[in-house]
Design a protein around this motif. Sequence first.
Motif, short mmCIF file in Angstrom:
data_model
loop_
_atom_site.label_atom_id
_atom_site.label_comp_id
_atom_site.label_asym_id
_atom_site.label_seq_id
_atom_site.Cartn_x
_atom_site.Cartn_y
_atom_site.Cartn_z
N LEU A 176 47.95 -35.27 38.96
CA LEU A 176 48.96 -36.30 38.68
C LEU A 176 49.29 -36.35 37.19
N ASP A 177 48.29 -36.19 36.32
CA ASP A 177 48.56 -36.16 34.88
C ASP A 177 49.50 -35.01 34.54
N ALA A 178 49.25 -33.84 35.12
CA ALA A 178 50.08 -32.68 34.85
C ALA A 178 51.51 -32.89 35.36
N LEU A 179 51.64 -33.54 36.50
CA LEU A 179 52.97 -33.79 37.05
C LEU A 179 53.76 -34.80 36.22
N THR A 180 53.09 -35.73 35.56
CA THR A 180 53.80 -36.71 34.74
C THR A 180 54.32 -36.12 33.44
N GLU A 227 51.06 -39.69 50.88
CA GLU A 227 50.94 -41.02 50.28
C GLU A 227 52.26 -41.48 49.64
N LYS A 228 53.27 -40.63 49.67
CA LYS A 228 54.59 -40.92 49.09
C LYS A 228 54.54 -41.12 47.57
N ILE A 229 53.64 -40.39 46.92
CA ILE A 229 53.52 -40.47 45.47
C ILE A 229 54.37 -39.40 44.81
N ILE A 230 54.47 -38.26 45.45
CA ILE A 230 55.29 -37.17 44.92
C ILE A 230 56.30 -36.75 45.98
N THR A 231 57.32 -36.06 45.52
CA THR A 231 58.31 -35.49 46.44
C THR A 231 58.37 -33.99 46.22
N ARG A 232 58.81 -33.30 47.24
CA ARG A 232 58.90 -31.85 47.18
C ARG A 232 60.34 -31.45 47.44
#
Length: 98
Positions: A43-47, A78-83
């Motif tokens: 998640l850190d890398a994605l932000t 979990e609907k935290i990221i999208t693809r």
Amino acid sequence: MIEPYNKLVKLAARAFYDDLTSKGDNQPKTGRSDNRGIAVVVLDALTRRQWVREEDLAKDLKLHTKQLRRTLRFFEEEKIITRDHRREREAALGHYKV
């Protein structure tokens, strides 16, 4: 404008996903198979990016693609990221966004 959201994602990752593992609760978490903290790192890398290719993310984080996909799939559920699937250079590639 996106910075407060990124900070919130980082804080939530540490609060809720710091001890998340992709193994079952009844399996031992020892040695090489221990992957606690991977969720926070991902998640850190994605932000830090608006969009990233799965292969590039795995390379940057020095993770096996299978291990990364398992974590990304969990966050998608979990609907935290999208693809977003895009066709590039003869291959369909997954791009992720927080």
